[in-house]
Design a protein around this motif. Structure first.
Motif, PDB file in Angstrom:
ATOM      1  N   ILE A  39      33.487  44.113  39.165  1.00 32.14           N
ATOM      2  CA  ILE A  39      34.747  43.442  40.023  1.00 32.14           C
ATOM      3  C   ILE A  39      34.302  43.537  41.305  1.00 32.14           C
ATOM      4  O   ILE A  39      34.081  42.640  41.843  1.00 32.14           O
ATOM      5  N   GLU A  42      31.850  39.580  43.996  1.00 33.73           N
ATOM      6  CA  GLU A  42      32.280  39.694  45.085  1.00 33.73           C
ATOM      7  C   GLU A  42      31.487  39.699  46.052  1.00 33.73           C
ATOM      8  O   GLU A  42      30.370  39.552  46.766  1.00 33.73           O
ATOM      9  N   GLY A 235      35.748  34.923  47.925  1.00 32.16           N
ATOM     10  CA  GLY A 235      36.520  34.448  46.962  1.00 32.16           C
ATOM     11  C   GLY A 235      35.601  34.134  45.231  1.00 32.16           C
ATOM     12  O   GLY A 235      35.633  33.893  44.396  1.00 32.16           O
ATOM     13  N   PHE A 238      35.124  36.486  42.701  1.00 26.50           N
ATOM     14  CA  PHE A 238      36.008  36.281  42.437  1.00 26.50           C
ATOM     15  C   PHE A 238      36.634  35.286  40.712  1.00 26.50           C
ATOM     16  O   PHE A 238      37.050  34.998  39.993  1.00 26.50           O
ATOM     17  N   LEU A 241      33.964  35.561  38.465  1.00 26.46           N
ATOM     18  CA  LEU A 241      34.984  36.226  37.350  1.00 26.46           C
ATOM     19  C   LEU A 241      35.717  35.478  36.513  1.00 26.46           C
ATOM     20  O   LEU A 241      36.028  35.904  35.198  1.00 26.46           O
ATOM     21  N   ALA A 242      36.325  34.864  37.017  1.00 27.05           N
ATOM     22  CA  ALA A 242      37.591  33.763  36.179  1.00 27.05           C
ATOM     23  C   ALA A 242      36.596  33.217  35.364  1.00 27.05           C
ATOM     24  O   ALA A 242      37.471  32.961  33.790  1.00 27.05           O
ATOM     25  N   ILE A 245      35.940  34.938  32.245  1.00 29.61           N
ATOM     26  CA  ILE A 245      37.327  34.881  31.403  1.00 29.61           C
ATOM     27  C   ILE A 245      37.659  33.210  30.588  1.00 29.61           C
ATOM     28  O   ILE A 245      37.913  33.699  29.431  1.00 29.61           O
ATOM     29  N   ILE A 286      42.983  23.360  44.710  1.00 24.89           N
ATOM     30  CA  ILE A 286      42.022  24.569  45.118  1.00 24.89           C
ATOM     31  C   ILE A 286      42.427  25.278  43.970  1.00 24.89           C
ATOM     32  O   ILE A 286      42.265  26.315  43.921  1.00 24.89           O
ATOM     33  N   ILE A 287      43.937  25.471  43.805  1.00 27.91           N
ATOM     34  CA  ILE A 287      44.836  26.553  43.197  1.00 27.91           C
ATOM     35  C   ILE A 287      44.124  25.991  41.095  1.00 27.91           C
ATOM     36  O   ILE A 287      44.297  27.749  40.835  1.00 27.91           O
ATOM     37  N   TYR A 290      42.162  28.559  39.321  1.00 27.74           N
ATOM     38  CA  TYR A 290      42.760  30.377  39.085  1.00 27.74           C
ATOM     39  C   TYR A 290      44.615  30.003  37.990  1.00 27.74           C
ATOM     40  O   TYR A 290      44.047  31.061  37.405  1.00 27.74           O
ATOM     41  N   VAL A 291      45.076  28.736  38.113  1.00 27.71           N
ATOM     42  CA  VAL A 291      45.989  28.348  37.648  1.00 27.71           C
ATOM     43  C   VAL A 291      45.741  28.469  35.559  1.00 27.71           C
ATOM     44  O   VAL A 291      45.928  29.028  34.965  1.00 27.71           O
ATOM     45  N   THR A 293      43.274  29.774  34.520  1.00 29.23           N
ATOM     46  CA  THR A 293      42.749  31.151  34.046  1.00 29.23           C
ATOM     47  C   THR A 293      43.676  32.169  33.466  1.00 29.23           C
ATOM     48  O   THR A 293      43.485  32.784  32.645  1.00 29.23           O
ATOM     49  N   ILE A 294      44.499  32.197  34.168  1.00 30.59           N
ATOM     50  CA  ILE A 294      46.103  33.330  33.702  1.00 30.59           C
ATOM     51  C   ILE A 294      46.675  32.095  32.568  1.00 30.59           C
ATOM     52  O   ILE A 294      46.732  32.920  31.393  1.00 30.59           O
ATOM     53  N   LEU A 297      44.773  33.237  29.727  1.00 30.75           N
ATOM     54  CA  LEU A 297      43.895  34.482  29.017  1.00 30.75           C
ATOM     55  C   LEU A 297      45.980  34.850  28.583  1.00 30.75           C
ATOM     56  O   LEU A 297      46.025  35.905  27.392  1.00 30.75           O
ATOM     57  N   ALA A 298      46.520  33.950  28.735  1.00 33.30           N
ATOM     58  CA  ALA A 298      47.999  34.223  28.071  1.00 33.30           C
ATOM     59  C   ALA A 298      47.774  34.158  26.879  1.00 33.30           C
ATOM     60  O   ALA A 298      48.714  33.370  26.053  1.00 33.30           O
TER      61      ALA A 298
ATOM     62  N   LEU B 129      53.066  38.959  31.040  1.00 33.34           N
ATOM     63  CA  LEU B 129      51.798  38.979  30.507  1.00 33.34           C
ATOM     64  C   LEU B 129      52.028  39.652  29.434  1.00 33.34           C
ATOM     65  O   LEU B 129      51.274  39.826  28.874  1.00 33.34           O
ATOM     66  N   ARG B 133      52.381  39.733  25.747  1.00 34.66           N
ATOM     67  CA  ARG B 133      51.077  38.846  25.481  1.00 34.66           C
ATOM     68  C   ARG B 133      49.788  40.316  25.248  1.00 34.66           C
ATOM     69  O   ARG B 133      48.999  39.837  25.123  1.00 34.66           O
ATOM     70  N   VAL B 135      47.792  41.068  28.205  1.00 29.15           N
ATOM     71  CA  VAL B 135      46.971  40.803  29.196  1.00 29.15           C
ATOM     72  C   VAL B 135      47.101  41.045  29.864  1.00 29.15           C
ATOM     73  O   VAL B 135      47.518  41.522  30.903  1.00 29.15           O
ATOM     74  N   MET B 143      43.817  36.569  39.877  1.00 19.46           N
ATOM     75  CA  MET B 143      44.764  35.163  40.089  1.00 19.46           C
ATOM     76  C   MET B 143      45.251  34.572  40.666  1.00 19.46           C
ATOM     77  O   MET B 143      45.014  34.126  42.323  1.00 19.46           O
ATOM     78  N   TYR B 146      44.664  34.406  45.111  1.00 19.47           N
ATOM     79  CA  TYR B 146      44.588  33.332  45.515  1.00 19.47           C
ATOM     80  C   TYR B 146      45.655  32.380  45.294  1.00 19.47           C
ATOM     81  O   TYR B 146      45.735  31.797  46.162  1.00 19.47           O
ATOM     82  N   ILE B 147      46.415  31.990  44.239  1.00 23.71           N
ATOM     83  CA  ILE B 147      47.333  31.174  44.800  1.00 23.71           C
ATOM     84  C   ILE B 147      47.761  31.409  45.509  1.00 23.71           C
ATOM     85  O   ILE B 147      49.024  30.279  46.507  1.00 23.71           O
TER      86      ILE B 147
END
Lengths: 319, 348
Positions: A39, A42, A235, A238, A241-242, A245, A286-287, A290-291, A293-294, A297-298, B129, B133, B135, B143, B146-147
């Motif tokens: 982590i 950064e 950021g 981070f 890091l995203a 992944i 901008i986001i 991040y979205v 990446t989630i 991951l999901a 999540l 799942r 996660v 994440m 930042y959002i």
């Protein structure tokens, strides 16, 4: 035609935004593949940006146009040394790796701004006089369409970042060292019984990640911000890091993800000029990284599987 | 030999001392007098009623983010997302403080409740999540931070902007600040939020230590598989733990919105309340009482650090270094244990 125009004006910018992310993300791949969560990327970038700028300001007269390249090297070395702290905590002292990473982030920012105040008397340094400049590659930039897109008005450092990603892939997947590194991250006990020193490999991996994150931070500082302050790196670590992944812990995947994130970032900057995107509020672009990446991951965009022993300290003799 | 309980006390005390020691060494290395520096720090935190008020004011949100992270930790979760939950809580509280017109007795609790809920819902996503799942919550919450940062900036700019970069002020009926308290503490920004922080701490202690629900949460934290085998619904516990943790963090945001600032401004980067909350929880050994004490320590350090540059010349960032060193040593408690045990052995 409009799409091609869009790409032509954007590609140099995309590469320009992604280069720091590529370096740092590859660093992250090395560390996480060996089983050490980082982590602290950064903070390591902060260290890189700081030392790159300080070196550049102090030695610009002595080295002239060579300065930015030397600054880059120095930044990598300083961050590499700095990352030893994370290695000691995470590997030898068996600390919680996430916590140690958070501590690295705090220490890096604290030390960076503290020294900036000490040496420059204010919260941020002066602007550097020897940054990287954009160049056009001779001959290649004359190729229609592609030349404009990839070879004119570009920082050489972006190519180096991509080369590094390929090199990282080669090291991780085609050399004995890479095999050892990956095995330590997947099953440290099996690696240990085969005579591989888990501790040594993990130290090396963390130091490599520090070196690369330092390059990333310095690249950002020497091309985009041109000075150092408390908010220079905010950021990007981070986001790298995203990228690690999102790229499924693979160097080329991480590079692709970093370029994609750079693309999203530059869309949010230049998107206004293009009718298709003019109505989309900036914030969605901008986001987006991040979205995504989630979602990745999901498991909605292919499953992202972490190295098995990621984040677990290895204790000899424990089952 | 030492019991675990003793270690839980030795490690934080040792770490704090080491942190101050490192701070002193840094000051010496740069030609400052550590005594001068620490005196300025002390006076800047407790020197008069104004500074004391500011210290309390700074400790309030830290207590709540500390509780948020400690609570998640006890259930085996690492909520790095307190930062983002603070943002949504802050925004929700300010929004309700501005648009609604109600008497204080309803307005204030309602604003707090909505802020807590906003934080809880923001934490629900990583919780879901994780539970459904598998996660890892650390990456998702980073994440989500930042959002939250960018979305709240966007919402402020698009809908709530008053002048410059901040929203209009909340109405008095939703404010945690009162004339009497401000005068008592020499015009500082202190507000009644400390009562909410204390209530939250007591609630957390009670929930974890005195209810079956808390027992289940801790069981999940110790060993998920054993808990599952014992018939505990692990998934539900993970989701609930994340949401309660988010609720505390959302309340921390409300403290900033309804107390300290009375409005919300756009942020270029994080408020750091969430990250400092990690330090608070760790130093407090993830207990409610420990978080309250360590939040007060860090609040004092942060407020006191502002007086260091004008009086002793030491840059205030020294305190960031001290805090980081403290966490570093708490995290590496293995080393402290090892040293202490070594000494014990030699005595024999």
């Amino acid at each position: 035609m409009q799409i091609i125009d869009l790409l032509q004006s954007m590609m140099p910018m995309v590469l320009f935004y992604s280069a720091p992310l590529i370096f740092t993300a590859i660093g992250g791949v090395f560390s996480e593949r060996s089983g050490v969560v980082n982590i602290g990327l950064e903070g390591l970038m902060v260290m890189g940006a700081f030392s790159g700028i300080v070196f550049n300001l102090s030695f610009a007269e002595m080295f002239g146009t060579l300065t930015p390249w030397l600054s880059l090297l120095v930044a990598g070395l300083v961050s590499g040394i700095f990352s030893i702290m994370h290695a000691v905590a995470a590997v030898t002292l068996r600390a919680n790796q996430v916590v140690s990473g958070v501590a690295i982030n705090m220490i890096a920012l604290g030390v960076g701004v503290f020294l900036t105040r000490e040496w420059y008397g204010s919260g941020q340094t002066n602007s550097i006089t020897q940054p990287f400049y954009t160049r056009s590659v001779r001959f290649l930039s004359d190729i229609p369409i592609i030349g404009e897109m990839f070879f004119s008005g570009i920082y050489y450092i972006a190519y180096i970042a991509i080369l590094f990603a390929i090199l990282a892939w080669f090291i991780l997947y085609k050399t004995p060292f890479g095999l050892r590194l990956r095995s330590v991250g997947e099953h440290p006990m099996a690696a240990d019984t085969n005579g591989i020193s888990v501790t040594k490999i993990r130290y090396v991996a963390v130091i490599i990640s520090g070196f690369l994150a330092g390059l990333g931070g310095a690249t950002y500082a020497l091309t985009i911000s041109l000075n150092f302050g408390g908010a220079t790196i905010s950021g990007q670590g981070f986001m790298s890091l995203a990228a690690v992944i999102f790229g499924k812990w693979h160097p080329l995947g991480a590079m692709g993800a970093a370029i994609f994130f750079g693309f999203a970032q530059s869309l949010s900057v230049v998107g206004r000029n293009f009718p298709i995107l003019a109505d989309v509020p900036n914030v969605y672009l901008i986001i987006a990284p991040y979205v995504l990446t989630i979602l990745a991951l999901a498991g909605f965009i292919g499953r992202a599987e972490a190295p098995k022993a990621n984040g677990e300290p290895y204790i000899k003799g424990n089952r | 030999m030492f019991s675990n309980r003793t270690f839980n006390l030795i490690v934080p005390i040792f770490s704090v001392l080491l942190g101050f020691l490192v701070g002193a060494i840094v000051m010496l290395a740069f030609g400052y007098s550590p005594i001068e520096g620490y005196r300025a720090l002390w006076n800047g935190a407790f020197g008069n009623s104004y500074y004391l008020g500011e210290t309390i004011r700074q400790s309030i949100p830290l207590m709540l983010t500390g509780l948020a992270i400690a609570f998640a930790f006890r259930s085996g979760l690492f909520n790095i997302g307190a930062e983002g939950q603070v943002f949504v809580g802050w925004l929700a509280a300010v929004w309700l403080g501005i648009v609604v017109d109600l008497p204080t007795i309803i307005h204030l609790p309602l604003a707090l409740l909505v802020a807590g809920l906003a934080g809880a819902l923001w934490a629900l996503i990583p919780g879901l999540l994780k539970a459904t799942r598998g996660v890892h919550e650390v990456v998702v919450t980073i994440m989500m931070n930042y959002i939250a940062l960018h979305l709240s900036n966007h919402i402020i700019r698009a809908y709530l902007l008053e002048s410059g970069s901040r929203t209009s002020r909340i109405s008095e009926t939703a404010s945690l600040r009162t004339e009497g308290l401000t005068t008592l503490f020499g015009g500082s920004q202190v507000h009644w939020g400390f009562i909410i922080a204390f209530i939250s701490a007591i609630t957390m202690w009670f929930l974890l230590e005195r209810t079956t629900y808390g027992y289940e949460l801790r069981a999940v934290g110790y060993n998920k598989h054993a808990a599952h085998y014992a018939g505990i619904n692990v998934k539900r516990n993970i989701i609930m733990a994340m949401m309660i943790s988010g609720l505390f963090a959302g309340l921390a945001g409300a403290m900033e919105g309804l107390g300290t600032f009375g409005s919300m401004h756009t942020h270029a980067s994080f408020s750091n309340l969430g990250f400092d909350g990690i330090a608070v929880a760790l130093l407090g050994a993830n207990t409610a009482i420990g978080s309250v004490i360590s939040a007060f320590l860090f609040g004092a350090l942060k407020v006191g650090s502002l007086s260091m540059p004008p009086i002793s010349g030491v840059p205030s960032e020294l305190v960031e270094i001290i805090i980081a060193v403290i966490i570093f040593f708490v995290a590496s408690s293995y080393m402290i244990r090892w040293i202490v045990l070594r000494f014990k052995k030699e005595e024999k």
